[in-house]
Motif scaffolding. Structure first.
Motif, PDB file in Angstrom:
ATOM      1  N   GLY A 156      16.764  62.335  51.465  1.00 19.52           N
ATOM      2  CA  GLY A 156      17.182  60.945  51.289  1.00 19.52           C
ATOM      3  C   GLY A 156      17.354  60.593  49.825  1.00 19.52           C
ATOM      4  O   GLY A 156      18.300  59.897  49.447  1.00 19.52           O
ATOM      5  N   LEU A 157      16.455  61.084  48.995  1.00 18.06           N
ATOM      6  CA  LEU A 157      16.546  60.833  47.557  1.00 18.06           C
ATOM      7  C   LEU A 157      17.808  61.466  46.983  1.00 18.06           C
ATOM      8  O   LEU A 157      18.540  60.840  46.217  1.00 18.06           O
ATOM      9  CB  LEU A 157      15.303  61.384  46.853  1.00 18.06           C
ATOM     10  N   ALA A 158      18.075  62.709  47.382  1.00 12.93           N
ATOM     11  CA  ALA A 158      19.281  63.390  46.903  1.00 12.93           C
ATOM     12  C   ALA A 158      20.536  62.660  47.390  1.00 12.93           C
ATOM     13  O   ALA A 158      21.503  62.514  46.636  1.00 12.93           O
ATOM     14  CB  ALA A 158      19.287  64.840  47.381  1.00 12.93           C
ATOM     15  N   MET A 159      20.524  62.191  48.644  1.00 12.11           N
ATOM     16  CA  MET A 159      21.687  61.496  49.191  1.00 12.11           C
ATOM     17  C   MET A 159      21.967  60.220  48.418  1.00 12.11           C
ATOM     18  O   MET A 159      23.092  59.975  47.982  1.00 12.11           O
ATOM     19  CB  MET A 159      21.472  61.166  50.666  1.00 12.11           C
ATOM     20  N   VAL A 160      20.955  59.380  48.232  1.00 12.63           N
ATOM     21  CA  VAL A 160      21.156  58.101  47.554  1.00 12.63           C
ATOM     22  C   VAL A 160      21.585  58.322  46.105  1.00 12.63           C
ATOM     23  O   VAL A 160      22.503  57.653  45.610  1.00 12.63           O
ATOM     24  CB  VAL A 160      19.880  57.234  47.639  1.00 12.63           C
ATOM     25  N   THR A 161      20.968  59.276  45.430  1.00 17.44           N
ATOM     26  CA  THR A 161      21.330  59.560  44.042  1.00 17.44           C
ATOM     27  C   THR A 161      22.773  60.036  43.952  1.00 17.44           C
ATOM     28  O   THR A 161      23.537  59.593  43.089  1.00 17.44           O
ATOM     29  CB  THR A 161      20.377  60.612  43.453  1.00 17.44           C
ATOM     30  N   SER A 162      23.158  60.933  44.842  1.00 20.79           N
ATOM     31  CA  SER A 162      24.528  61.457  44.839  1.00 20.79           C
ATOM     32  C   SER A 162      25.539  60.352  45.143  1.00 20.79           C
ATOM     33  O   SER A 162      26.575  60.240  44.473  1.00 20.79           O
ATOM     34  CB  SER A 162      24.652  62.579  45.867  1.00 20.79           C
ATOM     35  N   LEU A 163      25.241  59.520  46.141  1.00 23.44           N
ATOM     36  CA  LEU A 163      26.168  58.457  46.509  1.00 23.44           C
ATOM     37  C   LEU A 163      26.277  57.392  45.423  1.00 23.44           C
ATOM     38  O   LEU A 163      27.356  56.851  45.187  1.00 23.44           O
ATOM     39  CB  LEU A 163      25.762  57.829  47.841  1.00 23.44           C
ATOM     40  N   ARG A 164      25.183  57.115  44.755  1.00 18.26           N
ATOM     41  CA  ARG A 164      25.251  56.177  43.625  1.00 18.26           C
ATOM     42  C   ARG A 164      26.163  56.728  42.526  1.00 18.26           C
ATOM     43  O   ARG A 164      26.965  55.994  41.954  1.00 18.26           O
ATOM     44  CB  ARG A 164      23.855  55.935  43.043  1.00 18.26           C
ATOM     45  N   THR A 165      26.033  58.022  42.259  1.00 17.81           N
ATOM     46  CA  THR A 165      26.871  58.653  41.244  1.00 17.81           C
ATOM     47  C   THR A 165      28.343  58.581  41.637  1.00 17.81           C
ATOM     48  O   THR A 165      29.211  58.274  40.808  1.00 17.81           O
ATOM     49  CB  THR A 165      26.443  60.122  41.049  1.00 17.81           C
ATOM     50  N   ILE A 166      28.642  58.859  42.911  1.00 16.28           N
ATOM     51  CA  ILE A 166      30.020  58.797  43.398  1.00 16.28           C
ATOM     52  C   ILE A 166      30.574  57.376  43.265  1.00 16.28           C
ATOM     53  O   ILE A 166      31.716  57.175  42.854  1.00 16.28           O
ATOM     54  CB  ILE A 166      30.094  59.300  44.861  1.00 16.28           C
ATOM     55  N   ALA A 167      29.752  56.372  43.598  1.00 12.98           N
ATOM     56  CA  ALA A 167      30.208  54.977  43.515  1.00 12.98           C
ATOM     57  C   ALA A 167      30.466  54.562  42.072  1.00 12.98           C
ATOM     58  O   ALA A 167      31.483  53.937  41.776  1.00 12.98           O
ATOM     59  CB  ALA A 167      29.174  54.054  44.155  1.00 12.98           C
ATOM     60  N   VAL A 168      29.557  54.925  41.171  1.00 11.45           N
ATOM     61  CA  VAL A 168      29.742  54.566  39.759  1.00 11.45           C
ATOM     62  C   VAL A 168      30.986  55.261  39.198  1.00 11.45           C
ATOM     63  O   VAL A 168      31.789  54.644  38.487  1.00 11.45           O
ATOM     64  CB  VAL A 168      28.483  54.930  38.938  1.00 11.45           C
ATOM     65  N   GLU A 169      31.170  56.537  39.552  1.00  8.85           N
ATOM     66  CA  GLU A 169      32.355  57.272  39.101  1.00  8.85           C
ATOM     67  C   GLU A 169      33.635  56.599  39.613  1.00  8.85           C
ATOM     68  O   GLU A 169      34.600  56.425  38.859  1.00  8.85           O
ATOM     69  CB  GLU A 169      32.273  58.713  39.603  1.00  8.85           C
ATOM     70  N   ALA A 170      33.626  56.191  40.878  1.00  8.07           N
ATOM     71  CA  ALA A 170      34.818  55.537  41.450  1.00  8.07           C
ATOM     72  C   ALA A 170      35.091  54.209  40.752  1.00  8.07           C
ATOM     73  O   ALA A 170      36.250  53.889  40.455  1.00  8.07           O
ATOM     74  CB  ALA A 170      34.631  55.326  42.946  1.00  8.07           C
ATOM     75  N   LEU A 171      34.054  53.449  40.483  1.00  9.37           N
ATOM     76  CA  LEU A 171      34.251  52.176  39.786  1.00  9.37           C
ATOM     77  C   LEU A 171      34.802  52.388  38.382  1.00  9.37           C
ATOM     78  O   LEU A 171      35.654  51.633  37.919  1.00  9.37           O
ATOM     79  CB  LEU A 171      32.943  51.383  39.741  1.00  9.37           C
ATOM     80  N   GLU A 172      34.332  53.439  37.707  1.00  9.21           N
ATOM     81  CA  GLU A 172      34.866  53.734  36.375  1.00  9.21           C
ATOM     82  C   GLU A 172      36.335  54.141  36.449  1.00  9.21           C
ATOM     83  O   GLU A 172      37.142  53.733  35.615  1.00  9.21           O
ATOM     84  CB  GLU A 172      34.034  54.829  35.705  1.00  9.21           C
ATOM     85  N   VAL A 173      36.682  54.940  37.452  1.00  8.63           N
ATOM     86  CA  VAL A 173      38.086  55.340  37.628  1.00  8.63           C
ATOM     87  C   VAL A 173      38.938  54.109  37.908  1.00  8.63           C
ATOM     88  O   VAL A 173      40.048  53.969  37.372  1.00  8.63           O
ATOM     89  CB  VAL A 173      38.214  56.382  38.772  1.00  8.63           C
TER      90      VAL A 173
ATOM     91  N   ARG B 153      39.055  63.062  48.218  1.00  4.00           N
ATOM     92  CA  ARG B 153      38.199  64.195  47.830  1.00  4.00           C
ATOM     93  C   ARG B 153      36.719  63.858  47.956  1.00  4.00           C
ATOM     94  O   ARG B 153      35.898  64.748  48.165  1.00  4.00           O
ATOM     95  CB  ARG B 153      38.508  64.633  46.399  1.00  4.00           C
ATOM     96  N   ARG B 154      36.347  62.596  47.828  1.00  4.20           N
ATOM     97  CA  ARG B 154      34.932  62.196  47.912  1.00  4.20           C
ATOM     98  C   ARG B 154      34.473  61.966  49.347  1.00  4.20           C
ATOM     99  O   ARG B 154      33.284  62.058  49.633  1.00  4.20           O
ATOM    100  CB  ARG B 154      34.685  60.915  47.119  1.00  4.20           C
ATOM    101  N   LEU B 155      35.393  61.674  50.247  1.00  2.00           N
ATOM    102  CA  LEU B 155      35.011  61.383  51.632  1.00  2.00           C
ATOM    103  C   LEU B 155      34.242  62.521  52.310  1.00  2.00           C
ATOM    104  O   LEU B 155      33.248  62.256  52.990  1.00  2.00           O
ATOM    105  CB  LEU B 155      36.237  60.992  52.455  1.00  2.00           C
ATOM    106  N   PRO B 156      34.652  63.797  52.173  1.00  3.78           N
ATOM    107  CA  PRO B 156      33.866  64.857  52.827  1.00  3.78           C
ATOM    108  C   PRO B 156      32.416  64.932  52.331  1.00  3.78           C
ATOM    109  O   PRO B 156      31.508  65.227  53.110  1.00  3.78           O
ATOM    110  CB  PRO B 156      34.634  66.136  52.481  1.00  3.78           C
ATOM    111  N   THR B 157      32.190  64.638  51.057  1.00  4.96           N
ATOM    112  CA  THR B 157      30.829  64.638  50.534  1.00  4.96           C
ATOM    113  C   THR B 157      30.010  63.537  51.191  1.00  4.96           C
ATOM    114  O   THR B 157      28.865  63.749  51.604  1.00  4.96           O
ATOM    115  CB  THR B 157      30.836  64.439  49.006  1.00  4.96           C
ATOM    116  N   ILE B 158      30.608  62.359  51.318  1.00  9.77           N
ATOM    117  CA  ILE B 158      29.904  61.233  51.938  1.00  9.77           C
ATOM    118  C   ILE B 158      29.626  61.532  53.413  1.00  9.77           C
ATOM    119  O   ILE B 158      28.521  61.296  53.917  1.00  9.77           O
ATOM    120  CB  ILE B 158      30.708  59.936  51.769  1.00  9.77           C
ATOM    121  N   VAL B 159      30.613  62.082  54.106  1.00  5.55           N
ATOM    122  CA  VAL B 159      30.432  62.448  55.519  1.00  5.55           C
ATOM    123  C   VAL B 159      29.338  63.512  55.650  1.00  5.55           C
ATOM    124  O   VAL B 159      28.515  63.453  56.566  1.00  5.55           O
ATOM    125  CB  VAL B 159      31.764  62.944  56.126  1.00  5.55           C
TER     126      VAL B 159
END
Length: 194
Positions: free
Chosen positions: A117-134, A153-159
């Protein structure tokens, strides 16, 4: 729960043996024994309540993390669709929703999550911040194909994170964002369009 029960049984057996071997002889000794038993029961009850509170907090953190992942999946699908339709209005709305979802993800207590759960939330937060920066770097006329590719490209990681945490993604369409339900059925009204 089981550990507390074992400790309680051991205490009762131990007190029974002590009372059997050295039975109280006066009212004062009986009062002391009753007080000792009361203190032990209060300690065991406190430990049980603390254990239940910790489990409840962990379940709540896991629930928030699962909602965060489901909402991330939904908004990335919607952003990819907005890019495919080249709809700037939809894109801007869903960018704002992504910001709200990221704040929801920050509410997940990282101390209460297990390793996955910790890895999931950390990874998803990183993906969200990266998307907002893009998305902050988007010019007046966006490169819709590049943006759609970024979200696709990010959807499979989230799934993958959703499936690994035991929450496969919903496929109920554009109203599956937790917190922004739009169907009339969710509001208690008629399901038929007006």
């Amino acid at each position: 729960m089981k550990r507390v029960a074992y400790v309680a049984v051991a205490c009762v057996v131990g007190l029974g043996l002590v009372v059997w071997l050295a039975a109280p002889q006066s009212a004062l000794e009986w009062a002391a024994w009753i007080q000792a038993v009361g203190v032990l029961m209060a300690l065991l009850w406190g430990a049980q309540l603390q254990n239940e509170a910790a489990r409840r907090t962990q379940r709540q953190a896991q629930h928030v993390a699962a909602l965060f992942a489901a909402n991330m999946h939904w908004v990335f699908r919607e952003l990819a669709d907005a890019c495919a339709k080249q709809s700037l209005a939809d894109f801007l709305v869903h960018r704002r929703i992504l910001q709200e979802i990221l704040s929801q993800g920050r509410e997940a207590s990282l101390q209460q999550l297990d390793g996955r759960g910790l890895a999931m939330v950390t990874s998803l937060r990183t993906i969200a911040v990266e998307a907002l920066e893009v998305m902050e770097l988007v010019p007046e006329v966006p490169d819709w194909t590049a943006l759609q590719g970024h979200f696709d490209r990010r959807l499979p990681t989230i799934v993958g994170w959703l499936s690994a945490s035991g929450h496969p993604p919903e496929t109920s369409g554009p109203t599956d964002y937790q917190g922004l339900r739009t169907s009339y059925g969710q509001l208690g009204g008629s399901r038929d369009p007006i």
